[in-house]
Design a protein around this motif. Structure first.
Motif, PDB file in Angstrom:
ATOM      1  N   ILE A  50       0.860  -1.197   0.000  1.00  0.00           N
ATOM      2  CA  ILE A  50       0.000   0.000   0.000  1.00  0.00           C
ATOM      3  C   ILE A  50       0.889   1.237   0.000  1.00  0.00           C
ATOM      4  CG2 ILE A  50      -1.699   1.293   1.338  1.00  0.00           C
ATOM      5  CD1 ILE A  50      -2.778  -1.467   2.303  1.00  0.00           C
ATOM      6  N   ASP A  51       0.637   2.106  -0.950  1.00  0.00           N
ATOM      7  CA  ASP A  51       1.428   3.328  -1.094  1.00  0.00           C
ATOM      8  C   ASP A  51       1.298   4.188   0.168  1.00  0.00           C
ATOM      9  OD1 ASP A  51       2.605   5.694  -1.924  1.00  0.00           O
ATOM     10  OD2 ASP A  51       1.784   5.578  -3.944  1.00  0.00           O
ATOM     11  N   GLY A  52       2.432   4.699   0.621  1.00  0.00           N
ATOM     12  CA  GLY A  52       2.433   5.515   1.836  1.00  0.00           C
ATOM     13  C   GLY A  52       1.500   6.713   1.766  1.00  0.00           C
ATOM     14  N   VAL A  53       1.355   7.309   0.600  1.00  0.00           N
ATOM     15  CA  VAL A  53       0.490   8.502   0.510  1.00  0.00           C
ATOM     16  C   VAL A  53      -0.990   8.147   0.661  1.00  0.00           C
ATOM     17  CG1 VAL A  53       2.079   9.864  -0.900  1.00  0.00           C
ATOM     18  CG2 VAL A  53       0.378   8.424  -2.020  1.00  0.00           C
ATOM     19  N   ILE A  55      -2.038   6.136   3.013  1.00  0.00           N
ATOM     20  CA  ILE A  55      -2.289   5.774   4.416  1.00  0.00           C
ATOM     21  C   ILE A  55      -2.822   7.002   5.151  1.00  0.00           C
ATOM     22  CG2 ILE A  55      -1.312   4.748   6.508  1.00  0.00           C
ATOM     23  CD1 ILE A  55       0.724   3.328   4.700  1.00  0.00           C
ATOM     24  N   LEU A  56      -4.086   7.253   4.898  1.00  0.00           N
ATOM     25  CA  LEU A  56      -4.802   8.385   5.488  1.00  0.00           C
ATOM     26  C   LEU A  56      -5.995   7.835   6.257  1.00  0.00           C
ATOM     27  CD1 LEU A  56      -4.872  10.575   2.268  1.00  0.00           C
ATOM     28  CD2 LEU A  56      -3.517  11.041   4.320  1.00  0.00           C
TER      29      LEU A  56
ATOM     30  N   PHE B 238       3.058  11.574   9.534  1.00  0.00           N
ATOM     31  CA  PHE B 238       3.218  10.482   8.572  1.00  0.00           C
ATOM     32  C   PHE B 238       2.858  10.954   7.165  1.00  0.00           C
ATOM     33  CE2 PHE B 238       1.777   6.895   6.081  1.00  0.00           C
ATOM     34  CZ  PHE B 238       2.802   5.982   6.268  1.00  0.00           C
ATOM     35  N   ASN B 239       1.727  11.641   7.058  1.00  0.00           N
ATOM     36  CA  ASN B 239       1.285  12.114   5.741  1.00  0.00           C
ATOM     37  C   ASN B 239       2.265  13.146   5.175  1.00  0.00           C
ATOM     38  OD1 ASN B 239      -0.829  14.201   4.159  1.00  0.00           O
ATOM     39  ND2 ASN B 239      -0.967  12.031   3.700  1.00  0.00           N
ATOM     40  N   GLN B 242       5.284  11.244   3.788  1.00  0.00           N
ATOM     41  CA  GLN B 242       5.041  10.470   2.571  1.00  0.00           C
ATOM     42  C   GLN B 242       4.780  11.367   1.361  1.00  0.00           C
ATOM     43  OE1 GLN B 242       5.533   7.184   2.466  1.00  0.00           O
ATOM     44  NE2 GLN B 242       5.939   7.147   4.653  1.00  0.00           N
ATOM     45  N   LYS B 278       8.063   2.497   3.957  1.00  0.00           N
ATOM     46  CA  LYS B 278       7.113   3.112   3.014  1.00  0.00           C
ATOM     47  C   LYS B 278       7.813   4.153   2.132  1.00  0.00           C
ATOM     48  CE  LYS B 278       3.520   0.782   3.646  1.00  0.00           C
ATOM     49  NZ  LYS B 278       3.213  -0.136   2.538  1.00  0.00           N
TER      50      LYS B 278
END
Lengths: 77, 354
Positions: A50-53, A55-56, B238-239, B242, B278
């Motif tokens: 899963i792409d880090g961006v 992960i919201l 975190f956001n 990334q 990630k």
């Protein structure tokens, strides 16, 4: 797909009934560290990364949003 | 902002870690979650143990200890240090500058410039930038860059977002003039509108510490902390990482004219294993090239994490080899910065314990 996701969610937080919730995040059923564990479990279960961006919190608020996230990241429906 | 430097080089890196280590398992009962969740997080986030200073130990203790070690091992001559740059967010005092305290304790010459910089996760790169700028002066030939933080003092033991990963440490990096034609490429960005994503709300002049600011309160995730404690908005950080870090790294590699494959190691700030994995995946960089083992073995000591990941993973190899590295720091401020720099046969590269 839905049942598999519900099983994973129940494995993480067995004290909650995820079928009855309208929003897992707003109702405090999943915190940010649960999301981290959930990402790992979903990646293992579906053989994807899963792409880090993505992960919201909003992408983990319901089974439908999780399904959309998985499909976006390459899982087969 | 893009910056370039020529005729500068890093000639030695020393990390100073407190001997005292605390195991994740020993603190699990402090947290508001089940044992199974904790053990799962241990694997995913890389939590294992962290090194924490004993009561009474300060940043100047760690830095002076490191400098005296280098003097005693004849790896550094006291009088050769023309500038001392200390990057810390846990100074010994509000005043005087802790760099002045260290200069006095280490017995450094008076013909020197000492300065403190308040920076955290990006502090290693900002410290290198400042050191390189100082080296443009004819009178300055050698800079001792000190990065040090003991922020465990400001983290609530019942904060499961921050306590398992926090670490204390110091590092000494020697930066000198060089004949090399190699260019050091750097970029840095800042966004102060998000200053409160990582903050210690009380204890400064805006909100001094009082009995009220010391009252522990529970947040929505079950963390217990007061306004005197460090608070990190985990989701926002975190956001931020990334979304902001990968384009920054892509940009600096392009500016430096190097491909991802040509970089031997991506030595990044060490927030936790999950975030770094990630980042590596998003950058399409092999995870082995971006070590993520500092949080689990030592803890995240803010600006000390990059020198720690270098000395821990490369150590003696740096005495005889040359590596092209991409460094990146990101966090408090919010600030994010990266640097493409060669580490070429250093005079020292090791870890010692205080």
């Amino acid at each position: 797909m839905k049942e598999k996701i519900l099983n994973i969610l129940n494995g993480l937080r067995p004290e909650y009934d995820f079928r009855e919730s309208a929003n897992f995040i707003d109702e405090g059923m999943l915190d940010s560290l649960d999301v981290v564990n959930l990402v790992t479990d979903l990646e293992d279960a579906y053989g994807i990364l899963i792409d880090g961006v993505d992960i919201l919190p909003n992408n983990f608020s319901s089974v439908d949003s999780i399904i959309n996230l998985l499909i976006k990241n390459g899982a087969k429906a | 902002m893009n910056l370039t430097f020529k005729h500068k080089k890093i000639t030695g890196i020393l990390t100073v870690l407190p001997k005292n280590e605390v195991k994740f398992e020993d603190e699990m009962s402090n947290y508001h979650f089940s044992e199974s969740k904790a053990l799962k997080l241990k694997v995913t986030m890389g939590y294992n143990k962290h090194h924490i200073v004993e009561d009474g130990v300060s940043v100047s203790d760690l830095c002076t200890f490191g400098l005296e070690y280098l003097f005693s091992q004849q790896l550094l001559a006291k009088d050769d240090i023309d500038a001392l740059v200390l990057v810390t967010q846990s100074p010994d005092y509000f005043m005087p500058p802790t760099s002045s305290v260290i200069q006095g304790r280490a017995g450094l010459k008076q013909d020197i410039i000492c300065m403190d910089i308040n920076q955290g996760c990006t502090g290693y790169i900002i410290g290198l930038i400042q050191s390189f700028l100082l080296l443009d002066q004819p009178a300055i030939n050698k800079v001792a860059l000190l990065n040090a933080d003991i922020l465990s003092r400001k983290v609530s033991k019942k904060d499961h977002n921050s306590n398992p990963l926090i670490g204390d440490a110091a590092s000494i990096t020697i930066v000198e003039k060089s004949d090399s034609e190699e260019t050091v490429h750097c970029n840095i960005k800042m966004d102060g509108t998000r200053y409160d994503a990582l903050i210690i709300p009380a204890g400064g002049f805006r909100q001094p510490s009082t009995p009220e600011t010391a009252v522990m309160e529970e947040d929505i995730d079950g963390n217990l902390r007061s306004k005197d404690n460090l608070v990190m908005k985990g989701d926002a950080i975190f956001n931020f990482m990334q979304t902001e870090v990968p384009p920054m790294v892509e940009e600096i590699l392009q500016t430096a004219g190097v491909s991802k494959d040509e970089i031997d190691y991506y030595m990044f700030h060490q927030p936790n294993r999950f975030m770094l994995n990630k980042l590596a995946d998003r950058l399409e960089v092999p995870r082995e090239k971006m070590p993520s083992n500092v949080v689990g073995d030592f803890g995240n000591a803010s600006g000390v994490s990059i020198p720690t990941v270098i000395t821990y993973n490369l150590g003696d190899k740096l005495l005889t080899n040359r590596y092209k590295t991409c460094l990146a720091g990101f966090g408090v401020g919010l600030t994010w910065a990266s640097m493409v720099v060669e580490l070429d046969r250093l005079k020292f590269s090791s870890i010692i314990y205080y």
